[in-house]
Design a protein around this motif. Sequence first.
Motif, PDB file in Angstrom:
ATOM      1  N   ILE A  32      -6.681   0.365  -4.679  1.00 50.36           N
ATOM      2  CA  ILE A  32      -7.010  -0.436  -3.865  1.00 50.36           C
ATOM      3  C   ILE A  32      -8.160   0.365  -2.684  1.00 50.36           C
ATOM      4  O   ILE A  32      -8.878  -0.315  -2.011  1.00 50.36           O
ATOM      5  CB  ILE A  32      -6.213  -0.874  -2.673  1.00 50.36           C
ATOM      6  N   ALA A  91       0.804  -1.155   0.078  1.00 49.07           N
ATOM      7  CA  ALA A  91      -0.102  -0.092  -0.001  1.00 49.07           C
ATOM      8  C   ALA A  91       0.682   1.227  -0.062  1.00 49.07           C
ATOM      9  O   ALA A  91       1.768   1.563   1.119  1.00 49.07           O
ATOM     10  CB  ALA A  91      -0.750  -0.035   1.303  1.00 49.07           C
ATOM     11  N   ARG A 128      -2.264  -6.746   1.390  1.00 49.50           N
ATOM     12  CA  ARG A 128      -2.106  -5.479   1.168  1.00 49.50           C
ATOM     13  C   ARG A 128      -1.388  -4.668   2.324  1.00 49.50           C
ATOM     14  O   ARG A 128      -2.174  -4.842   3.301  1.00 49.50           O
ATOM     15  CB  ARG A 128      -3.285  -4.569   0.796  1.00 49.50           C
ATOM     16  N   VAL A 129      -0.128  -4.680   2.197  1.00 52.16           N
ATOM     17  CA  VAL A 129       0.694  -4.360   3.363  1.00 52.16           C
ATOM     18  C   VAL A 129       1.064  -2.826   3.197  1.00 52.16           C
ATOM     19  O   VAL A 129       1.813  -2.390   1.960  1.00 52.16           O
ATOM     20  CB  VAL A 129       1.832  -5.208   3.385  1.00 52.16           C
ATOM     21  N   GLY A 130       0.996  -1.999   4.376  1.00 52.90           N
ATOM     22  CA  GLY A 130       1.555  -0.664   4.304  1.00 52.90           C
ATOM     23  C   GLY A 130       2.287  -0.382   5.464  1.00 52.90           C
ATOM     24  O   GLY A 130       3.553  -0.905   5.356  1.00 52.90           O
ATOM     25  N   ARG A 131       1.750  -0.099   6.768  1.00 47.89           N
ATOM     26  CA  ARG A 131       2.556   0.189   7.907  1.00 47.89           C
ATOM     27  C   ARG A 131       3.756  -0.357   8.083  1.00 47.89           C
ATOM     28  O   ARG A 131       4.769  -0.083   8.486  1.00 47.89           O
ATOM     29  CB  ARG A 131       1.503   0.408   9.035  1.00 47.89           C
ATOM     30  N   MET A 188     -12.379  -9.179  -2.148  1.00 45.71           N
ATOM     31  CA  MET A 188     -11.826  -8.261  -1.642  1.00 45.71           C
ATOM     32  C   MET A 188     -12.303  -8.017  -0.263  1.00 45.71           C
ATOM     33  O   MET A 188     -13.443  -7.691  -0.326  1.00 45.71           O
ATOM     34  CB  MET A 188     -11.348  -7.086  -2.160  1.00 45.71           C
ATOM     35  N   LYS A 211       0.386   4.551  -0.360  1.00 46.45           N
ATOM     36  CA  LYS A 211      -0.209   5.873  -0.062  1.00 46.45           C
ATOM     37  C   LYS A 211       0.654   6.418   1.137  1.00 46.45           C
ATOM     38  O   LYS A 211       0.368   7.712   1.113  1.00 46.45           O
ATOM     39  CB  LYS A 211      -1.612   5.571   0.565  1.00 46.45           C
ATOM     40  N   MET A 238      -3.635  -7.259   5.986  1.00 45.43           N
ATOM     41  CA  MET A 238      -3.035  -6.013   5.982  1.00 45.43           C
ATOM     42  C   MET A 238      -1.676  -6.235   7.203  1.00 45.43           C
ATOM     43  O   MET A 238      -1.709  -7.481   7.399  1.00 45.43           O
ATOM     44  CB  MET A 238      -3.728  -4.799   6.398  1.00 45.43           C
ATOM     45  N   SER A 239      -1.076  -5.155   7.269  1.00 43.83           N
ATOM     46  CA  SER A 239       0.113  -5.360   8.370  1.00 43.83           C
ATOM     47  C   SER A 239      -0.317  -6.269   9.374  1.00 43.83           C
ATOM     48  O   SER A 239       0.639  -6.918  10.029  1.00 43.83           O
ATOM     49  CB  SER A 239       0.517  -3.890   8.740  1.00 43.83           C
TER      50      SER A 239
HETATM   51  C1  PLP Z   1      -3.501   1.544   3.802  1.00 47.00           C
HETATM   52  C2  PLP Z   1      -4.198   0.252   3.093  1.00 47.00           C
HETATM   53  C3  PLP Z   1      -3.747  -1.106   3.334  1.00 47.00           C
HETATM   54  C4  PLP Z   1      -2.709  -1.313   4.146  1.00 47.00           C
HETATM   55  O1  PLP Z   1      -2.826  -1.070   5.566  1.00 47.00           O
HETATM   56  P1  PLP Z   1      -1.931  -1.144   6.602  1.00 47.00           P
HETATM   57  O2  PLP Z   1      -2.584  -1.347   7.838  1.00 47.00           O
HETATM   58  O3  PLP Z   1      -0.983   0.221   6.621  1.00 47.00           O
HETATM   59  O4  PLP Z   1      -0.820  -2.343   6.283  1.00 47.00           O
HETATM   60  C5  PLP Z   1      -4.446  -1.973   3.042  1.00 47.00           C
HETATM   61  N1  PLP Z   1      -5.802  -1.863   2.203  1.00 47.00           N
HETATM   62  C6  PLP Z   1      -6.234  -0.591   1.883  1.00 47.00           C
HETATM   63  C7  PLP Z   1      -7.531  -0.489   1.187  1.00 47.00           C
HETATM   64  C8  PLP Z   1      -5.484   0.548   2.430  1.00 47.00           C
HETATM   65  O5  PLP Z   1      -5.964   1.818   2.196  1.00 47.00           O
END
Ligand code: PLP
Length: 211
Positions: A67, A23, A204-207, A149, A25, A188-189
Amino acid sequence: MKVQEQQLKLLLQEVDTSKIVIATKYTDIIGINTLESYGIHLFGENRVQDFLHKYALYHGHGEFHFIGTLQCNKVKYIIDKVSLIHSVDHYALIDEIDKQAQKHQIVMNILIQINIAQEQTKHGFKENEIDDVVAYVEGKKHIKGVGLMMMAPNIEAEDTRIYFRKMKEWLQHIQRTYPEWVHLSMGMSNDYPVALEEGATYIRVGRKVFE
Ligand SMILES: *Cc1c(COP(=O)(O)O)cnc(C)c1O
């Protein structure tokens, strides 16, 4: 935010890159290029304007997925730039994606977002709408439905397992009629290890990978 390279390396040891959508963003084009240098090739974007800025500067070989929540009037900006839209959550959006894809003579891959935990604050189709929406997608010439999803509720990872499992059951149900629906975008994370155990094909991995 900068890429947290140590965390990224750990993730890459655990999970095949074909399943990792970062992710992005949280970061800019420099971050995306850093991610790519480690072998990441799927970038998930949330906001159309931010995405377009990064896309203009991107010269790599990866793919962008959309996403985040997508408004119908923004579809035209991304239709020829993303390879998969994860967050298809209402009928008008399906119509608009089909229309814009037709203009570009392409077939857009999509996932249907399911509000599996029935949360007021979350987008997505309800479980009792799944059969109808899947049939609707199958009727569109310029859309290819490839899976489902979900966004998990903000609870302990282990408590999310039942929702991941329900998603897998729904996918299997769809596959009896449409075997090409193969993807589950979930985790996610905080909960991706559980999601993978329950059959996620995209996390979907961000933080976790940003400082
Ligand atoms: C930001 C986001 C993620 C990632 O989430 P984290 O908790 O940061 O890993 C996944 N999916 C979507 C739709 C997001 O907006």
